[in-house]
Design an enzyme around this catalytic site. Sequence first.
Site, short mmCIF file in Angstrom:
data_model
loop_
_atom_site.label_atom_id
_atom_site.label_comp_id
_atom_site.label_asym_id
_atom_site.label_seq_id
_atom_site.Cartn_x
_atom_site.Cartn_y
_atom_site.Cartn_z
N HIS A 114 0.87 -1.19 0.00
CA HIS A 114 0.00 0.00 0.00
C HIS A 114 0.90 1.23 0.00
CE1 HIS A 114 -4.17 -1.13 0.02
NE2 HIS A 114 -3.90 -2.15 0.83
N ASP A 119 -4.76 2.01 1.93
CA ASP A 119 -5.04 1.39 3.24
C ASP A 119 -5.61 2.44 4.19
OD1 ASP A 119 -2.58 2.71 3.11
OD2 ASP A 119 -1.61 1.42 4.57
N TYR A 312 -7.53 7.62 -17.70
CA TYR A 312 -8.56 8.31 -16.94
C TYR A 312 -8.78 9.73 -17.46
CZ TYR A 312 -7.61 4.55 -13.56
OH TYR A 312 -7.44 3.34 -12.96
N GLU A 386 0.00 8.61 10.67
CA GLU A 386 -1.30 8.00 11.00
C GLU A 386 -2.22 8.94 11.77
OE1 GLU A 386 0.11 4.43 12.94
OE2 GLU A 386 -0.47 3.21 11.20
#
Length: 406
Positions: A114, A119, A312, A386
């Site tokens: 990841h 994640d 895209y 985090e």
Amino acid sequence: MQAEPFSAIANRIRKAAREIQPEVVNLRREIHRHPELSFQEFRTTAFIKEYLESIAIIPEPQLLETGVVALIRGTAPISSGTRRTVALRADIDALPVQEENAHGFCSQNSGCMHACGHDMHSAMLLGTAKILSAMRDQIKGDVLLIFQPAEEKAPGGAKPMIDAGLLEKYRPAAIFGQHCFPSVPSGSVALCKGPLMAATDEVHITVNGQGGHASAPHKTRDPILASAQIITALQHLVSRLTPPHEPAVLSICSINGGNATNVIPGKVSMSGTMRTMNEELRSILHERLERTVRQVADAFDVKADVEIRTGYPVLSNDPDMTDIAWDAAKEFLGEERVLNSEKLMTAEDFAYFLRECPGTFWQLGTAVDGIGPGNNLHSPGFDPDESALETGVGLMSYLAMRFLER
Ligand code: NI
């Protein structure tokens, strides 16, 4: 029941995001340990479903082999207008990258990581689901949770989900998504109205001439010289055809032909990438690229084939929805933590959702306080802060409720 004032709801969400932060960190680490490549996210899909079921959210019928869709139905009375749905999206796939971090929750799948923060995105949407499902009685409408597979690999998972009827079935009035961004400080978000990310197209060119002895070039039709001229001529697409205020990139990144010092080869192949922020310019550049290659090849008496594989589309944020998200972010995070985002020449298949449904995509800062950005997205050492999870969970939850309140 008396409705709470909105500032009280904001405080409730701030408190809830703080309280569930350790759980969201664990979710993120668990997903991080078991990364899966695009369209192969079977374990991740099962993990997401299991968590949703544990908080009494029953996933909707599967649209694709991987990915999850779920609905949180609010039960607060709606005073006027029709019942609306707001969609929140996270992507769930990982990259073919060998992780080089040293923390205790590194990827257990060799060669897969990841490295783009999906994640984090998945864990944040699970945290948001937990907060919102506990506040159903305050929600004036429905919240659609989209855990999308395969953002990293063309054709991407967004378009197949739309083609399978996702938006027709749930008819969201708005869609919001976020992406980790290591050059924005953790705790902040950055938004942008209009085009934010580029359309990306692959360019493949094959030049066929006639090979022969290098000492007798007059008896050959040299594809190497023609290719050099083609590459040079293509530089005018950005420098002379593209308005200076429009971002565009054309990079020829591979060229292959010949394998000896004394042989002119018969064929050269080249490939590269074209990136634009404007669909009209995109199609003009496609046409001129093909014409330039053809005409230069003609001048050098070789034959060139061009293939443009479209990727895209431009990711363009709806101005009104961006205003709504901007205001919500300022209310929830404080003005000083809401920044203007720079435009990016990378691509993102959230663009397909934004073509069908108004919404906005923002950058969630993950730069570590005091250390700075750290390693970039897609790098083997990508290691986002985090503590940004709490910001992302809180803002997603608040924005969903704020949108439905309007
Ligand atoms: Ni990504």
